[in-house]
Design a protein around this motif. Structure first.
Motif, PDB file in Angstrom:
ATOM      1  N   UNK A 138       0.701  -1.289   0.170  1.00  0.00           N
ATOM      2  CA  UNK A 138      -0.468   0.016  -0.132  1.00  0.00           C
ATOM      3  C   UNK A 138       0.804   1.673  -0.221  1.00  0.00           C
ATOM      4  N   UNK A 139       0.430   2.511   0.270  1.00  0.00           N
ATOM      5  CA  UNK A 139       0.791   3.541  -0.243  1.00  0.00           C
ATOM      6  C   UNK A 139       1.096   4.267   1.450  1.00  0.00           C
ATOM      7  N   UNK A 140       0.930   3.226   2.408  1.00  0.00           N
ATOM      8  CA  UNK A 140       0.657   3.730   3.982  1.00  0.00           C
ATOM      9  C   UNK A 140       2.016   3.542   3.664  1.00  0.00           C
ATOM     10  N   UNK A 141       2.568   4.530   5.012  1.00  0.00           N
ATOM     11  CA  UNK A 141       4.213   4.331   5.841  1.00  0.00           C
ATOM     12  C   UNK A 141       4.511   3.183   5.990  1.00  0.00           C
ATOM     13  N   UNK A 142       5.805   2.100   5.965  1.00  0.00           N
ATOM     14  CA  UNK A 142       6.014   1.492   6.602  1.00  0.00           C
ATOM     15  C   UNK A 142       6.164   1.594   8.480  1.00  0.00           C
ATOM     16  N   UNK A 143       5.134   0.514   8.811  1.00  0.00           N
ATOM     17  CA  UNK A 143       5.661   0.266   9.977  1.00  0.00           C
ATOM     18  C   UNK A 143       7.500   0.413  10.656  1.00  0.00           C
ATOM     19  N   UNK A 144       7.324   0.630  12.149  1.00  0.00           N
ATOM     20  CA  UNK A 144       8.584   0.217  12.507  1.00  0.00           C
ATOM     21  C   UNK A 144       8.560  -1.378  12.456  1.00  0.00           C
ATOM     22  N   UNK A 145       9.615  -1.682  12.413  1.00  0.00           N
ATOM     23  CA  UNK A 145      10.162  -3.707  12.361  1.00  0.00           C
ATOM     24  C   UNK A 145       9.875  -4.189  13.937  1.00  0.00           C
ATOM     25  N   UNK A 146       9.460  -5.225  14.607  1.00  0.00           N
ATOM     26  CA  UNK A 146       9.159  -6.341  13.237  1.00  0.00           C
ATOM     27  C   UNK A 146       7.810  -6.153  13.210  1.00  0.00           C
ATOM     28  N   UNK A 147       6.983  -6.551  12.140  1.00  0.00           N
ATOM     29  CA  UNK A 147       5.716  -6.578  11.334  1.00  0.00           C
ATOM     30  C   UNK A 147       5.502  -7.469  10.551  1.00  0.00           C
ATOM     31  N   UNK A 148       3.683  -7.276   9.893  1.00  0.00           N
ATOM     32  CA  UNK A 148       3.733  -8.609   8.750  1.00  0.00           C
ATOM     33  C   UNK A 148       2.955  -7.781   8.563  1.00  0.00           C
ATOM     34  N   UNK A 149       2.924  -8.018   6.916  1.00  0.00           N
ATOM     35  CA  UNK A 149       1.987  -8.042   5.901  1.00  0.00           C
ATOM     36  C   UNK A 149       1.402  -9.174   5.132  1.00  0.00           C
ATOM     37  N   UNK A 150       0.020  -8.735   4.850  1.00  0.00           N
ATOM     38  CA  UNK A 150      -0.505  -9.692   4.181  1.00  0.00           C
ATOM     39  C   UNK A 150      -0.913  -8.981   2.727  1.00  0.00           C
ATOM     40  N   UNK A 151      -1.164  -9.835   1.871  1.00  0.00           N
ATOM     41  CA  UNK A 151      -1.650  -9.823   0.417  1.00  0.00           C
ATOM     42  C   UNK A 151      -1.935 -11.073   0.332  1.00  0.00           C
ATOM     43  N   UNK A 152      -3.443 -10.895  -0.990  1.00  0.00           N
ATOM     44  CA  UNK A 152      -4.098 -12.040  -1.372  1.00  0.00           C
ATOM     45  C   UNK A 152      -3.685 -12.407  -2.766  1.00  0.00           C
ATOM     46  N   UNK A 153      -3.417 -13.128  -2.318  1.00  0.00           N
ATOM     47  CA  UNK A 153      -2.920 -13.536  -3.661  1.00  0.00           C
ATOM     48  C   UNK A 153      -3.671 -13.822  -4.678  1.00  0.00           C
ATOM     49  N   UNK A 154      -4.580 -15.037  -4.184  1.00  0.00           N
ATOM     50  CA  UNK A 154      -5.683 -15.320  -4.955  1.00  0.00           C
ATOM     51  C   UNK A 154      -7.131 -15.132  -4.102  1.00  0.00           C
ATOM     52  N   UNK A 155      -7.531 -14.354  -4.614  1.00  0.00           N
ATOM     53  CA  UNK A 155      -8.945 -13.615  -3.675  1.00  0.00           C
ATOM     54  C   UNK A 155     -10.239 -14.443  -3.342  1.00  0.00           C
ATOM     55  N   UNK A 156     -10.430 -15.507  -4.224  1.00  0.00           N
ATOM     56  CA  UNK A 156     -11.359 -16.055  -4.878  1.00  0.00           C
ATOM     57  C   UNK A 156     -11.414 -16.869  -5.435  1.00  0.00           C
TER      58      UNK A 156
END
Length: 159
Positions: free
Chosen positions: A28-46
């Motif tokens: 996303x275009x939002x500012x990246x949070x401080x480490x550590x963090x988890x990112x989710x991406x829906x690669x197959x949305x349905x």
């Protein structure tokens, strides 16, 4: 109809509560949070699974239901490789245990948590350390619509 936020929000909330790390939507275009963090991406949305079930509820409501499978890519970002690896292990354990129960409460089924792999990215002169895995989930899509009901039929005899 399945709304993406109805799936994404329980996953983000559950991962944050279980791992203690911030969970965000990837790319996303939002500012990246401080480490550590988890990112989710829906690669197959349905992707449709099985047959469509058609029923009628009440007098004039048609219902179509079908199971859909989604693949969510979970990537754990950290400053060092051990921290990224350990966070990925904890996140995967969430889907295998507590997350299985939490998500089933909101009609999301965990089908499988796949193997953890290295997902490091070379930045400019150093690496961003990443480990991640994919999770297969299933949800039931449901659409309702109004149908016309034939009240009566008149049959005329033709000679």
């Amino acid at each position: 109809m399945i709304k993406l936020n109805d799936i994404r929000q329980p996953i983000i909330k559950g991962l944050k509560g279980y791992t203690g790390a911030i969970a965000i939507t990837a790319e996303t275009t939002a500012k990246q949070p401080d480490y550590p963090f988890i990112a989710l991406k829906f690669t197959t949305p349905g992707q449709s699974v099985g047959q469509v079930a058609e029923t009628v509820e009440g007098d004039n409501t048609g219902v179509i239901e079908q199971d859909l499978e989604l693949v969510v890519s979970i990537t754990c970002h950290a400053k060092d490789i051990a921290e990224a690896h350990d966070l990925a292990q904890i996140a995967r354990a969430y889907f295998l245990g507590k997350g299985n129960i939490d998500l089933s409460d909101v009609n999301i089924t965990v089908v499988e948590a796949l193997a953890i792999t290295n997902r490091d990215v070379f930045l400019n002169i150093e690496y961003e350390r990443r480990y991640g895995f994919d999770v297969r989930l299933r949800v039931r899509g449901r659409e309702t619509f109004e149908i016309e009901v034939i009240e009566n039929i008149e049959i005329k005899e033709v000679i």
